[in-house]
Scaffold this active site. Structure first.
Site, mmCIF file in Angstrom:
data_model
loop_
_atom_site.group_PDB
_atom_site.id
_atom_site.type_symbol
_atom_site.label_atom_id
_atom_site.label_comp_id
_atom_site.label_asym_id
_atom_site.label_seq_id
_atom_site.Cartn_x
_atom_site.Cartn_y
_atom_site.Cartn_z
ATOM 1 N N SER A 182 -80.621 -63.422 -33.815
ATOM 2 C CA SER A 182 -80.146 -62.640 -34.534
ATOM 3 C C SER A 182 -81.205 -61.040 -34.696
ATOM 4 C CB SER A 182 -78.994 -62.672 -36.127
ATOM 5 O OG SER A 182 -78.047 -63.251 -35.435
ATOM 6 N N ILE A 183 -80.378 -60.536 -34.196
ATOM 7 C CA ILE A 183 -81.327 -58.411 -34.421
ATOM 8 C C ILE A 183 -81.766 -58.748 -36.361
ATOM 9 C CG2 ILE A 183 -82.089 -56.845 -34.359
ATOM 10 C CD1 ILE A 183 -79.877 -56.769 -31.473
ATOM 11 N N ASP A 230 -66.060 -60.335 -43.870
ATOM 12 C CA ASP A 230 -65.434 -59.857 -42.948
ATOM 13 C C ASP A 230 -65.619 -58.238 -42.790
ATOM 14 O OD1 ASP A 230 -63.663 -58.969 -40.204
ATOM 15 O OD2 ASP A 230 -63.051 -60.596 -40.443
ATOM 16 N N VAL A 231 -65.233 -57.039 -41.734
ATOM 17 C CA VAL A 231 -65.557 -55.853 -42.537
ATOM 18 C C VAL A 231 -64.549 -54.952 -41.541
ATOM 19 C CG1 VAL A 231 -68.253 -55.475 -41.753
ATOM 20 C CG2 VAL A 231 -66.847 -55.955 -39.961
ATOM 21 N N ALA A 282 -65.889 -57.139 -29.910
ATOM 22 C CA ALA A 282 -65.356 -57.089 -29.012
ATOM 23 C C ALA A 282 -64.350 -58.301 -28.781
ATOM 24 C CB ALA A 282 -65.967 -55.945 -27.704
ATOM 25 N N TYR A 314 -70.081 -53.028 -20.077
ATOM 26 C CA TYR A 314 -69.959 -52.845 -21.843
ATOM 27 C C TYR A 314 -68.980 -52.301 -22.510
ATOM 28 C CZ TYR A 314 -72.704 -52.300 -26.106
ATOM 29 O OH TYR A 314 -73.655 -52.414 -27.655
ATOM 30 N N LYS A 365 -69.675 -48.074 -29.718
ATOM 31 C CA LYS A 365 -71.195 -47.398 -29.959
ATOM 32 C C LYS A 365 -71.116 -46.002 -29.644
ATOM 33 C CE LYS A 365 -73.369 -51.254 -30.598
ATOM 34 N NZ LYS A 365 -73.941 -51.608 -31.453
ATOM 35 N N LEU A 397 -76.528 -64.551 -29.797
ATOM 36 C CA LEU A 397 -75.614 -64.479 -29.779
ATOM 37 C C LEU A 397 -74.834 -63.859 -28.735
ATOM 38 C CD1 LEU A 397 -73.620 -67.946 -30.471
ATOM 39 C CD2 LEU A 397 -73.570 -66.668 -32.512
ATOM 40 N N ALA A 398 -74.524 -62.385 -29.779
ATOM 41 C CA ALA A 398 -74.101 -61.901 -29.486
ATOM 42 C C ALA A 398 -73.679 -61.567 -27.186
ATOM 43 C CB ALA A 398 -73.969 -60.457 -29.663
HETATM 44 P P1 NAD Z 1 -75.389 -61.709 -33.032
HETATM 45 O O1 NAD Z 1 -74.532 -61.976 -32.884
HETATM 46 O O2 NAD Z 1 -76.719 -62.456 -33.552
HETATM 47 O O3 NAD Z 1 -75.354 -61.028 -34.135
HETATM 48 C C1 NAD Z 1 -73.630 -60.288 -34.307
HETATM 49 C C2 NAD Z 1 -73.013 -60.337 -35.705
HETATM 50 O O4 NAD Z 1 -71.561 -59.347 -35.453
HETATM 51 C C3 NAD Z 1 -72.924 -61.661 -36.505
HETATM 52 O O5 NAD Z 1 -73.824 -61.977 -37.109
HETATM 53 C C4 NAD Z 1 -71.325 -61.208 -36.028
HETATM 54 O O6 NAD Z 1 -70.667 -62.342 -36.684
HETATM 55 C C5 NAD Z 1 -70.932 -60.083 -36.711
HETATM 56 N N1 NAD Z 1 -69.820 -59.753 -36.803
HETATM 57 C C6 NAD Z 1 -68.586 -59.901 -35.590
HETATM 58 N N2 NAD Z 1 -67.517 -59.215 -35.649
HETATM 59 C C7 NAD Z 1 -67.891 -59.275 -37.330
HETATM 60 C C8 NAD Z 1 -67.581 -58.928 -38.678
HETATM 61 N N3 NAD Z 1 -65.218 -58.876 -38.058
HETATM 62 N N4 NAD Z 1 -66.936 -59.058 -39.577
HETATM 63 C C9 NAD Z 1 -68.535 -59.103 -40.192
HETATM 64 N N5 NAD Z 1 -69.461 -59.707 -39.474
HETATM 65 C C10 NAD Z 1 -69.045 -59.733 -37.651
HETATM 66 O O7 NAD Z 1 -75.898 -60.682 -31.562
HETATM 67 P P2 NAD Z 1 -77.214 -59.499 -32.500
HETATM 68 O O8 NAD Z 1 -77.207 -59.335 -30.938
HETATM 69 O O9 NAD Z 1 -78.231 -59.825 -32.902
HETATM 70 O O10 NAD Z 1 -76.103 -58.152 -32.410
HETATM 71 C C11 NAD Z 1 -76.833 -57.171 -33.079
HETATM 72 C C12 NAD Z 1 -76.562 -55.436 -33.734
HETATM 73 O O11 NAD Z 1 -76.912 -55.285 -32.839
HETATM 74 C C13 NAD Z 1 -74.622 -55.209 -32.842
HETATM 75 O O12 NAD Z 1 -74.394 -53.724 -33.464
HETATM 76 C C14 NAD Z 1 -75.207 -55.412 -31.473
HETATM 77 O O13 NAD Z 1 -74.136 -54.496 -30.823
HETATM 78 C C15 NAD Z 1 -76.643 -54.532 -31.540
HETATM 79 N N6 NAD Z 1 -76.986 -54.978 -30.122
HETATM 80 C C16 NAD Z 1 -77.278 -55.484 -29.378
HETATM 81 C C17 NAD Z 1 -78.293 -55.805 -28.257
HETATM 82 C C18 NAD Z 1 -78.477 -57.163 -27.569
HETATM 83 O O14 NAD Z 1 -78.550 -56.916 -26.485
HETATM 84 N N7 NAD Z 1 -78.648 -57.901 -27.983
HETATM 85 C C19 NAD Z 1 -79.028 -54.462 -27.704
HETATM 86 C C20 NAD Z 1 -78.487 -53.258 -28.404
HETATM 87 C C21 NAD Z 1 -77.507 -53.455 -29.612
HETATM 88 O O1 0WE Z 2 -73.643 -54.898 -28.147
HETATM 89 C C1 0WE Z 2 -74.058 -55.731 -27.721
HETATM 90 C C2 0WE Z 2 -72.877 -56.755 -27.405
HETATM 91 C C3 0WE Z 2 -71.898 -56.422 -28.219
HETATM 92 C C4 0WE Z 2 -70.657 -58.232 -28.382
HETATM 93 C C5 0WE Z 2 -71.088 -58.845 -27.896
HETATM 94 C C6 0WE Z 2 -69.427 -60.162 -27.651
HETATM 95 C C7 0WE Z 2 -70.060 -61.380 -26.825
HETATM 96 C C8 0WE Z 2 -69.027 -62.153 -27.628
HETATM 97 C C9 0WE Z 2 -69.785 -57.538 -28.798
HETATM 98 N N1 0WE Z 2 -68.135 -58.294 -28.415
HETATM 99 C C10 0WE Z 2 -68.499 -59.835 -28.210
HETATM 100 N N2 0WE Z 2 -67.766 -60.859 -27.885
HETATM 101 C C11 0WE Z 2 -67.970 -61.846 -27.726
HETATM 102 O O2 0WE Z 2 -66.111 -62.585 -27.437
HETATM 103 N N3 0WE Z 2 -74.600 -55.787 -27.040
HETATM 104 C C12 0WE Z 2 -75.459 -54.831 -26.527
HETATM 105 C C13 0WE Z 2 -75.420 -56.940 -25.408
HETATM 106 C C14 0WE Z 2 -74.887 -56.305 -24.847
HETATM 107 O O3 0WE Z 2 -73.619 -56.972 -24.790
HETATM 108 C C15 0WE Z 2 -73.256 -56.680 -23.204
HETATM 109 C C16 0WE Z 2 -74.288 -56.339 -22.311
HETATM 110 C C17 0WE Z 2 -74.973 -56.241 -23.435
HETATM 111 C C18 0WE Z 2 -76.938 -55.581 -23.252
HETATM 112 C C19 0WE Z 2 -71.626 -56.778 -22.205
HETATM 113 C C20 0WE Z 2 -71.637 -56.357 -21.225
HETATM 114 C C21 0WE Z 2 -72.737 -55.336 -20.561
HETATM 115 C C22 0WE Z 2 -73.763 -55.609 -20.985
#
Ligand code: NAD
Ligand code: 0WE
Length: 259
Positions: A19-20, A64-65, A95, A155, A162, A194-195
């Site tokens: 996770s970030i 849970d937010v 989403a 996306y 966002k 994971l996301a």
């Molecule tokens: P991650 O899956 O590790 O973290 C996402 C978190 O969101 C999880 O801990 C999950 O439990 C939490 N979450 C979802 N629904 C929730 C709810 N109702 N209540 C509380 N927590 C909830 O993935 P990540 O990539 O580390 O995502 C962290 C942030 O970084 C997100 O805002 C994501 O959009 C953003 N981000 C991700 C990327 C990428 O490529 N991975 C790039 C830019 C921004």
């Molecule tokens: O913000 C994100 C991902 C956020 C996310 C991911 C999931 C996967 C599982 C939100 N909701 C869900 N719901 C699920 O059920 N990112 C910036 C990573 C990401 O997601 C994409 C990207 C990138 C980059 C989706 C489509 C295209 C590019």
């Protein structure tokens, strides 16, 4: 001597060690901050508590937010053991999977509301409930993505969420600025978390990214962590309402150079 000696941080959004939020936690801690965690209940015992314990952190609370009551409960628990909160990190989004593929035009009312509630409104709710604990010099930080600004295939509704998140950062910065509280976003390049797993076409985009980005490398949670230290610390004391790109320069490129 660390940049964050004597500061504390509450970090929302750790799911696992990819996770970030976890990258940010380690970076803040390495600069001397005491860190606490909040995540969804189902992840706490198996995932989050072991990670927290590995860095000597004992504050781990479920939230849970989507629930105002659970948000209030986390800050009430924090206040039992802390007089203040210096750094608030919001690193979560959600989403429906079916809304992250196909046409954006197909997004349902419920899917739109869910994505905006979890991914954007939650920052406003956390900031409001944290407010009594925040003081001059405190910093609020959230995570965004390029899809807020330009269309990124698939996306979809997350891009709209966002965009709302980045606008919320600006409005919150104006509300809280007079109290010396700063609010900023980091817009990170794609990271395999994971996301991001199981996202249609993520692998292909992830590969192409390092070929186009000026710095020719993928982004890591450690990269984001280091910029988070800057935004959390006094190094950025005159910076608020900003979206800082941590993307190797990807967003500044119009027509990429063919290598
Ligand atoms: P991650 O899956 O590790 O973290 C996402 C978190 O969101 C999880 O801990 C999950 O439990 C939490 N979450 C979802 N629904 C929730 C709810 N109702 N209540 C509380 N927590 C909830 O993935 P990540 O990539 O580390 O995502 C962290 C942030 O970084 C997100 O805002 C994501 O959009 C953003 N981000 C991700 C990327 C990428 O490529 N991975 C790039 C830019 C921004
Ligand atoms: O913000 C994100 C991902 C956020 C996310 C991911 C999931 C996967 C599982 C939100 N909701 C869900 N719901 C699920 O059920 N990112 C910036 C990573 C990401 O997601 C994409 C990207 C990138 C980059 C989706 C489509 C295209 C590019």
């Amino acid at each position: 001597m660390g940049l964050l000696d004597g500061r504390n941080a509450l970090i929302f959004g750790v799911a696992n060690d990819h996770s970030i939020a976890w990258g940010i936690a380690r970076a803040l801690q390495a600069e001397g901050a005491e860190v606490g965690f909040s995540s969804v209940e189902s992840l706490i015992e198996r995932r989050v508590r072991p990670l927290a314990e590995s860095i000597g952190s004992t504050f781990v609370e479920p939230c849970d937010v989507q629930s105002d009551e659970q948000i209030r409960a986390v800050f009430a628990r924090w206040a039992e053991t802390h007089d203040s909160l210096d750094i608030l990190v919001h690193a979560l989004a959600f989403a429906r999977r079916e809304d992250l593929e196909g046409g954006f035009v197909e997004t349902s009312r419920e899917g739109f509301a869910l994505a905006l509630d979890v991914s954007a409104y939650s920052l406003v709710a956390l900031a409001r409930e944290a407010r009594p604990l925040l003081r001059r010099g405190s910093s609020i930080l959230t995570l965004s993505y390029y899809g807020a600004e330009k269309v990124v295939a698939n996306y979809n509704v997350m891009g709209v969420a966002k965009a709302a998140l980045e606008a919320s950062v600006r409005y919150l910065a104006v509300d809280l600025g007079p109290d010396g509280i700063r609010v900023n976003a980091i817009s990170a390049g794609p990271i395999r978390t994971l996301a991001a797993s199981g996202i249609a076409g993520f692998k292909r985009m992830y590969g192409g990214f390092a070929e186009v980005a000026p710095l020719r490398a993928n982004i890591t949670p450690e990269d984001v962590g280091r910029s988070a230290v800057y935004l959390a610390s006094d190094l950025s004391n005159a910076v608020t309402g900003e979206t800082l790109y941590v993307d190797g320069g990807f967003n500044i490129v119009g027509v990429p150079t063919a290598d």
